[in-house]
Design a protein around this motif. Structure first.
Motif, PDB file in Angstrom:
ATOM      1  N   ILE A  20       0.871  -1.169   0.000  1.00 47.02           N
ATOM      2  CA  ILE A  20       0.000   0.000   0.000  1.00 47.02           C
ATOM      3  C   ILE A  20       0.910   1.222   0.000  1.00 47.02           C
ATOM      4  CG2 ILE A  20      -1.830   1.252   1.216  1.00 47.02           C
ATOM      5  CD1 ILE A  20      -2.494  -1.456   2.607  1.00 47.02           C
ATOM      6  N   PHE A  21       0.702   2.122  -0.948  1.00 47.67           N
ATOM      7  CA  PHE A  21       1.513   3.330  -1.043  1.00 47.67           C
ATOM      8  C   PHE A  21       0.701   4.504  -0.519  1.00 47.67           C
ATOM      9  CE2 PHE A  21       3.321   6.891  -3.693  1.00 47.67           C
ATOM     10  CZ  PHE A  21       4.570   6.917  -3.066  1.00 47.67           C
ATOM     11  N   VAL A  22       1.291   5.275   0.409  1.00 49.01           N
ATOM     12  CA  VAL A  22       0.570   6.325   1.120  1.00 49.01           C
ATOM     13  C   VAL A  22       1.271   7.666   0.922  1.00 49.01           C
ATOM     14  CG1 VAL A  22      -0.358   7.055   3.361  1.00 49.01           C
ATOM     15  CG2 VAL A  22      -0.078   4.612   2.865  1.00 49.01           C
ATOM     16  N   VAL A  23       0.500   8.685   0.496  1.00 45.41           N
ATOM     17  CA  VAL A  23       1.037  10.033   0.348  1.00 45.41           C
ATOM     18  C   VAL A  23      -0.006  11.032   0.840  1.00 45.41           C
ATOM     19  CG1 VAL A  23       1.935  11.778  -1.245  1.00 45.41           C
ATOM     20  CG2 VAL A  23       2.421   9.372  -1.658  1.00 45.41           C
ATOM     21  N   HIS A  24       0.425  11.971   1.676  1.00 48.49           N
ATOM     22  CA  HIS A  24      -0.427  13.066   2.133  1.00 48.49           C
ATOM     23  C   HIS A  24       0.194  14.367   1.632  1.00 48.49           C
ATOM     24  CE1 HIS A  24      -2.128  10.094   4.872  1.00 48.49           C
ATOM     25  NE2 HIS A  24      -0.886   9.792   5.212  1.00 48.49           N
ATOM     26  N   GLU A  25      -0.636  15.220   1.014  1.00 50.18           N
ATOM     27  CA  GLU A  25      -0.078  16.427   0.407  1.00 50.18           C
ATOM     28  C   GLU A  25      -0.940  17.651   0.674  1.00 50.18           C
ATOM     29  OE1 GLU A  25       2.516  15.343  -3.358  1.00 50.18           O
ATOM     30  OE2 GLU A  25       0.383  15.174  -3.783  1.00 50.18           O
ATOM     31  N   LYS A  26      -0.267  18.772   0.808  1.00 50.57           N
ATOM     32  CA  LYS A  26      -0.940  20.072   0.849  1.00 50.57           C
ATOM     33  C   LYS A  26      -0.196  20.980  -0.120  1.00 50.57           C
ATOM     34  CE  LYS A  26      -2.436  23.865   3.791  1.00 50.57           C
ATOM     35  NZ  LYS A  26      -2.459  24.454   5.144  1.00 50.57           N
ATOM     36  N   LEU A  27      -0.612  20.906  -1.366  1.00 58.15           N
ATOM     37  CA  LEU A  27       0.007  21.714  -2.399  1.00 58.15           C
ATOM     38  C   LEU A  27      -0.875  21.678  -3.631  1.00 58.15           C
ATOM     39  CD1 LEU A  27       2.949  19.831  -4.134  1.00 58.15           C
ATOM     40  CD2 LEU A  27       1.105  18.715  -2.915  1.00 58.15           C
ATOM     41  N   GLU A  28      -0.610  22.591  -4.557  1.00 62.06           N
ATOM     42  CA  GLU A  28      -1.369  22.637  -5.800  1.00 62.06           C
ATOM     43  C   GLU A  28      -0.634  21.789  -6.842  1.00 62.06           C
ATOM     44  OE1 GLU A  28      -3.096  26.615  -6.763  1.00 62.06           O
ATOM     45  OE2 GLU A  28      -1.892  27.273  -5.070  1.00 62.06           O
ATOM     46  N   ARG A  29      -0.790  20.484  -6.731  1.00 63.09           N
ATOM     47  CA  ARG A  29      -0.108  19.569  -7.640  1.00 63.09           C
ATOM     48  C   ARG A  29      -1.071  19.119  -8.748  1.00 63.09           C
ATOM     49  NH1 ARG A  29       3.904  15.334  -7.529  1.00 63.09           N
ATOM     50  NH2 ARG A  29       4.337  15.588  -5.302  1.00 63.09           N
ATOM     51  N   THR A  30      -0.571  19.099  -9.977  1.00 62.01           N
ATOM     52  CA  THR A  30      -1.319  18.528 -11.085  1.00 62.01           C
ATOM     53  C   THR A  30      -0.477  17.420 -11.696  1.00 62.01           C
ATOM     54  OG1 THR A  30      -2.442  20.614 -11.567  1.00 62.01           O
ATOM     55  CG2 THR A  30      -2.450  18.938 -13.290  1.00 62.01           C
ATOM     56  N   LEU A  31      -0.897  16.172 -11.497  1.00 59.01           N
ATOM     57  CA  LEU A  31      -0.199  15.063 -12.115  1.00 59.01           C
ATOM     58  C   LEU A  31      -0.623  14.947 -13.575  1.00 59.01           C
ATOM     59  CD1 LEU A  31      -0.537  12.343  -9.333  1.00 59.01           C
ATOM     60  CD2 LEU A  31       1.511  13.642  -9.913  1.00 59.01           C
ATOM     61  N   PRO A  32       0.266  14.491 -14.446  1.00 59.01           N
ATOM     62  CA  PRO A  32      -0.132  14.287 -15.841  1.00 59.01           C
ATOM     63  C   PRO A  32      -1.108  13.118 -15.943  1.00 59.01           C
ATOM     64  CG  PRO A  32       2.051  13.384 -15.437  1.00 59.01           C
ATOM     65  CD  PRO A  32       1.670  14.118 -14.193  1.00 59.01           C
ATOM     66  N   THR A  85      -4.881  16.547   0.392  1.00 57.94           N
ATOM     67  CA  THR A  85      -5.312  15.260  -0.132  1.00 57.94           C
ATOM     68  C   THR A  85      -4.567  14.131   0.567  1.00 57.94           C
ATOM     69  OG1 THR A  85      -3.683  15.307  -1.937  1.00 57.94           O
ATOM     70  CG2 THR A  85      -5.877  16.196  -2.400  1.00 57.94           C
ATOM     71  N   HIS A  86      -5.317  13.097   0.897  1.00 58.98           N
ATOM     72  CA  HIS A  86      -4.758  11.877   1.481  1.00 58.98           C
ATOM     73  C   HIS A  86      -4.918  10.788   0.427  1.00 58.98           C
ATOM     74  CE1 HIS A  86      -4.717  13.851   5.441  1.00 58.98           C
ATOM     75  NE2 HIS A  86      -5.888  14.325   5.087  1.00 58.98           N
ATOM     76  N   ASN A  87      -3.809  10.234  -0.027  1.00 62.29           N
ATOM     77  CA  ASN A  87      -3.812   9.309  -1.158  1.00 62.29           C
ATOM     78  C   ASN A  87      -3.322   7.932  -0.719  1.00 62.29           C
ATOM     79  OD1 ASN A  87      -4.186  11.510  -3.388  1.00 62.29           O
ATOM     80  ND2 ASN A  87      -2.478  12.236  -2.150  1.00 62.29           N
ATOM     81  N   LEU A  88      -4.188   6.939  -0.905  1.00 61.51           N
ATOM     82  CA  LEU A  88      -3.850   5.562  -0.577  1.00 61.51           C
ATOM     83  C   LEU A  88      -3.951   4.731  -1.852  1.00 61.51           C
ATOM     84  CD1 LEU A  88      -6.015   5.109   2.662  1.00 61.51           C
ATOM     85  CD2 LEU A  88      -3.717   6.071   2.475  1.00 61.51           C
ATOM     86  N   TYR A  89      -2.885   4.054  -2.219  1.00 62.34           N
ATOM     87  CA  TYR A  89      -2.860   3.215  -3.408  1.00 62.34           C
ATOM     88  C   TYR A  89      -2.772   1.756  -2.958  1.00 62.34           C
ATOM     89  CZ  TYR A  89      -1.719   7.623  -5.722  1.00 62.34           C
ATOM     90  OH  TYR A  89      -1.741   8.924  -6.183  1.00 62.34           O
ATOM     91  N   PHE A  90      -3.795   0.965  -3.307  1.00 62.28           N
ATOM     92  CA  PHE A  90      -3.942  -0.374  -2.765  1.00 62.28           C
ATOM     93  C   PHE A  90      -3.598  -1.462  -3.775  1.00 62.28           C
ATOM     94  CE2 PHE A  90      -6.898   2.065  -0.080  1.00 62.28           C
ATOM     95  CZ  PHE A  90      -6.560   1.595   1.181  1.00 62.28           C
ATOM     96  N   TYR A  91      -3.081  -2.583  -3.259  1.00 63.12           N
ATOM     97  CA  TYR A  91      -2.964  -3.839  -3.992  1.00 63.12           C
ATOM     98  C   TYR A  91      -4.327  -4.187  -4.618  1.00 63.12           C
ATOM     99  CZ  TYR A  91      -4.993  -4.917   0.506  1.00 63.12           C
ATOM    100  OH  TYR A  91      -5.789  -4.891   1.627  1.00 63.12           O
ATOM    101  N   THR A  92      -4.315  -4.999  -5.654  1.00 65.19           N
ATOM    102  CA  THR A  92      -5.565  -5.288  -6.378  1.00 65.19           C
ATOM    103  C   THR A  92      -5.906  -6.775  -6.454  1.00 65.19           C
ATOM    104  OG1 THR A  92      -4.361  -5.323  -8.480  1.00 65.19           O
ATOM    105  CG2 THR A  92      -5.342  -3.220  -7.802  1.00 65.19           C
TER     106      THR A  92
END
Length: 264
Positions: A20-32, A85-92
């Protein structure tokens, strides 16, 4: 964990597929625009984010999260630095067990899920099965189908049609004006029936439906990022009465504008 650059961020999502990949951010990010093999949960705290998928823009209000299934091409845009934003990327490997995991959805959070998502700030980066926190994070994924039964329905169609793009741009800048299909068609030198067919054929939506959606999105932005009253927002988004605005807003969101964002 230091702030990741975009390329490293995207690479690390799928670095270990069973993690599980976890990222918490407070910024104006735009991913491609991108895809990944993991499924994604992004919770928006204190503002609004937007997710772009194919020919639609979905709005993710505060106190809502988006579930993005594995392999779906998308990009996320956060337009306000106050938004976290709180971002959790999970196994599938278990996504096939419930149809919830296999479709895009934007859902409100309840108190239980809110507390659990905030608690995830204890971890960041790649969390494997052997690591502290893995079971807690996995429990979040497990309970989502039971907690999230109604998706937030605001999706604003977009288009690359060269005839319709300038019209859509004009609407985005003049949504508060008394707009009709006829006066809009006159402004752009075409018949009302032609313009009506253009909306239906390129975006599968009527002009009036599009305008109502656009005004609702603008109203949500004003609710979240201004101190305007509900009555002021009604007039600022093109309605001639609070009652008409409240009815239209509720029809689309199932939430009254006076209640929206109270917990944001």
């Amino acid at each position: 964990m230091p702030q990741l650059d975009t390329a490293t961020y995207l690479k690390n999502i799928d670095f270990k597929r069973k993690s599980i990949f976890v990222v918490h951010e407070k910024l104006e990010r735009t991913l491609p625009r991108h895809t990944h093999t993991k499924s994604q949960l992004t919770y928006v705290e204190g503002g609004i984010a937007y997710i772009f998928i194919a020919n639609k823009t979905y709005i993710i209000p505060a106190r809502h999260y988006v579930w993005i299934p594995s392999g779906l091409e998308h990009y996320l845009n956060v337009r306000n630095a106050a938004t976290v934003t709180h971002n959790l990327y999970f196994y599938t490997h278990d996504d096939h067990l419930n149809p919830f995991y296999q479709k895009l959805g934007i859902y409100p959070i309840n108190s239980l899920l809110f507390e659990m998502l905030i608690f995830t700030e204890n971890w960041i980066g790649t969390i494997e099965k052997k690591d502290p926190g893995y079971r807690f994070l996995a429990a979040i994924k497990d309970i989502l189908p039971q907690l999230s039964t109604r998706s937030f329905p605001i999706a604003l169609p977009t288009t690359s049609n060269m005839r319709l793009r300038p019209i859509v741009l004009y609407l985005s800048q003049n949504f508060a004006q008394p707009l009709t299909l006829e006066n809009l068609a006159d402004r752009f030198g075409m018949g009302a029936r032609t313009l009506s067919r253009l909306f239906q054929s390129t975006m599968s939506i009527s002009f009036l439906q599009y305008l109502k959606l656009l005004r609702t999105v603008k109203a949500i932005e004003l609710i979240m990022f201004s101190d305007k009253t509900t009555t002021e927002i009604a007039y600022l988004t093109g309605y001639n009465s609070l009652a008409a605005f409240s009815k239209a807003f509720f029809q689309l969101t199932n939430i009254r504008p006076s209640d929206f964002g109270k917990k944001g």
